[in-house]
Design a protein around this motif. Structure first.
Motif, short mmCIF file in Angstrom:
data_model
loop_
_atom_site.label_atom_id
_atom_site.label_comp_id
_atom_site.label_asym_id
_atom_site.label_seq_id
_atom_site.Cartn_x
_atom_site.Cartn_y
_atom_site.Cartn_z
N THR A 164 50.17 49.40 49.48
CA THR A 164 49.85 48.95 50.84
C THR A 164 48.34 48.79 50.98
O THR A 164 47.57 49.15 50.08
N ASN A 185 45.96 46.52 44.92
CA ASN A 185 45.07 47.67 44.77
C ASN A 185 44.85 48.02 43.30
O ASN A 185 43.73 48.35 42.89
N ASN A 408 44.69 53.76 50.20
CA ASN A 408 45.37 52.93 49.21
C ASN A 408 44.77 53.12 47.82
O ASN A 408 45.49 53.32 46.84
#
Length: 440
Positions: A164, A185, A408
Motif C-alpha cells: 500500500t 514500494n 509502507n
C-alpha cells in the motif's frame, strides 16, 4: 462381497454429497448422529447469517475505502481499520473452511464405521466420542485462536502494508485513504528511487557486516578467554570469570547509555582523559564519524557480549575428555595445535546452533545500536531516508514509523528481514531434539 463393497462405495458418495451440500447433513440423514450434525449445521447457519457482513468487509479490504473530503473526519473511511477487519474476516473464513472439510471427513469416516457395525451411534455415545477424540482439539483451540488473531493476523497486516501507499503526508487515515500499489514500494527500495535504494543498500550491507562481526568477535573473544582461563591454572580464576561476565549481566540499555556518555566527542570522559594525559590534542569523534562509529559499536558490543560465549565455551570444554589432550601432548602437539584440531572443532560443533541464533539476534539487535549511537551520524541520504550511518534495518524501521511515518517502506524492510531470517529459524528448529522426536 463385491456387490456389498460396491453398494457401500455408492452410499459413501451419497454421504459425501450430503455433507458437502450442507454441513452436518450427512451426519443427520445417514448416520443419525444428531449431536455432530446439529453442531456442524449451526456453524454453517451462523456463517450464512454473517455472510452479508463478511462480503462487505472483504469488499472494503479490496477497495480500502473511498475519499470523502465532504464528510467530517470521524465519518470518513479509515483504510487501516478496513484492512485489519478484512484480514480478521478472512481468518474467520479460513477457519470455517477448515471446519467444513473436517465435517465432510467426519461424515465419511462415520459412515465407514457404521458399515462395519451396522448400528447407529446414540447421542450419549456421540458425546462420549466427542469428549474423547475431540478433547485435544478443544484443549488446543484457545491457544490456536490466540495465535491466529494475535500473531498471524498482525503478521499478515504488516505484509499487506508493504503493498500500500500508507505513508505521510498524503495517505494517513482517517484524513486520507490508503490505496493498494502492488510492488511499487519494493521497486522504490530495490532501485526505482535512487535516494531510497541507495539508503536501503547501504543500511542492508552494514547490517550484514554488523551481524557477522558482532557474532564473530563475541564468539571468538569468549572462546579465547575461556581457553586462557582453562590453561592458566590460577586459584583466582573464578574471580576473573565473575569479572568478565559482569558486562553481560548488566542490562544492555544501561551499558550502552554509559558508553554513549563516556565516548561523547565534546565532554566524554575518554577524550578528556586522553587529552589530560597528552595522548591527543583535539577530540576523537568516536560516535560522530560514520566509519569510526561502526568500529566503536562493534568493539563495545564485544565488551558487552563476549562473556556469554566465554561461559558457553567453558561449559562445552568441560565435556571434552582429558585423554584426548594427553594423547595430543604425547604425540608432540603444541597448545595452538591442540586448540586448532581438538578444542575449536569440538566446541564449534556443540555451539553452532547458538552461533546461528546469535547471528539472527544481531541482525535485529536494536538496543546495541539505538542506545549507543541512535543510528547517527548523518550521511548523504539521511535527510530523505532518515537512515543514519550506523542504523541497522531494525532501527531504520523504527525511524520510518515513528519519525517519518513511512509505514509502507518500513513494512517492506520488515518483510525483507523476515525472508532473510526465516530460513535460519527453520534450520535451527529442525535441528532441535523436540522436532526430531516429533517427526519420527
Amino acid at each position: 462381497m463385491a456387490k456389498q463393497l460396491s453398494q457401500d462405495g455408492s452410499d459413501i458418495k451419497k454421504v459425501k454429497r450430503a455433507a458437502v451440500s450442507f454441513m452436518g447433513m450427512g451426519h443427520i440423514v445417514y448416520l443419525k448422529d444428531y449431536v455432530k450434525g446439529f453442531f456442524f449445521a449451526f456453524l454453517e447457519l451462523a456463517f450464512i447469517v454473517l455472510l452479508p457482513l463478511i462480503c462487505n468487509k472483504i469488499f472494503d479490504l479490496i477497495t480500502l475505502g473511498e475519499p470523502r473530503p465532504d464528510l467530517p473526519i470521524k465519518q470518513r473511511d479509515n483504510s487501516i481499520f478496513m484492512l485489519v477487519d478484512g484480514i480478521l474476516i478472512l481468518s474467520i473464513v479460513a477457519i470455517f473452511i477448515v471446519m467444513y472439510v473436517l465435517s465432510v471427513r467426519s461424515a465419511v469416516t462415520g459412515y465407514k464405521e457404521y458399515c462395519q457395525r451396522k448400528k447407529y451411534v446414540t447421542a450419549h455415545t456421540s458425546l462420549g466420542q466427542a469428549a474423547g477424540k475431540a478433547f485435544p482439539i478443544f484443549g488446543l483451540a484457545p491457544a490456536f485462536l490466540l495465535i491466529v488473531f494475535f500473531v498471524i493476523v498482525p503478521l499478515i497486516f504488516s505484509i499487506c502494508v508493504a503493498f500500500t501507499n500508507y505513508s505521510s503526508p498524503e495517505h494517513i487515515p482517517p484524513n486520507n485513504t490508503v490505496d493498494w500499489v502492488g510492488f511499487q514500494n519494493f521497486h522504490d527500495l530495490m532501485g526505482g528511487s535512487t535516494t531510497w535504494s541507495q539508503g536501503f543498500v547501504r543500511v542492508a550491507v552494514w547490517n550484514l557486516v554488523w551481524a557477522v562481526m558482532a557474532t564473530a568477535t563475541c564468539y571468538f573473544g569468549g572462546l579465547i578467554i575461556a581457553v586462557l582461563l582453562k590453561e592458566i591454572d590460577f586459584r583466582i580464576s573464578p574471580i576473573f570469570r565473575i569479572i568478565f561476565i559482569l558486562p553481560y549481566a548488566v542490562p544492555s540499555v544501561i551499558s550502552m547509555l554509559v558508553w554513549q556518555n563516556l565516548l561523547n566527542g565534546t565532554f566524554g570522559t575518554v577524550n578528556r582523559t586522553l587529552q589530560y594525559l597528552g595522548i591527543i590534542q583535539g577530540s576523537i569523534p568516536w560516535l560522530s564519524n560514520a566509519l569510526l562509529a561502526k568500529i566503536t559499536v562493534i568493539l563495545i558490543n564485544l565488551w558487552a557480549g563476549f562473556g556469554y560465549f566465554m561461559l558457553l565455551s567453558m561449559g562445552t570444554m568441560t565435556a571434552i575428555s582429558d585423554d584426548m589432550y594427553e594423547a595430543a601432548k604425547i604425540d608432540g602437539a603444541s597448545r595452538f595445535q591442540i586448540l586448532k584440531h581438538i578444542t575449536l572443532p569440538l566446541v564449534m560443533y556443540q555451539t553452532m546452533p547458538l552461533i546461528i541464533m546469535s547471528f539472527t539476534h544481531n541482525i535485529n539487535n536494536f538496543g546495541a545500536i539505538f542506545f549507543l549511537t541512535g543510528g547517527d551520524p548523518t550521511v548523504a541520504d539521511s535527510t530523505t531516508t532518515g537512515a543514519g550511518g550506523t542504523d541497522l534495518l531494525i532501527t531504520w524501521i523504527y525511524k520510518l514509523t515513528i519519525t517519518l511515518l513511512k509505514y509502507n517502506y518500513a513494512s517492506v524492510i520488515a518483510v525483507m528481514i523476515f525472508i532473510v531470517l526465516a530460513p535460519f529459524a527453520i534450520f535451527n528448529f529442525r535441528r532441535t531434539k523436540a522436532y526430531k522426536e516429533g517427526s519420527v
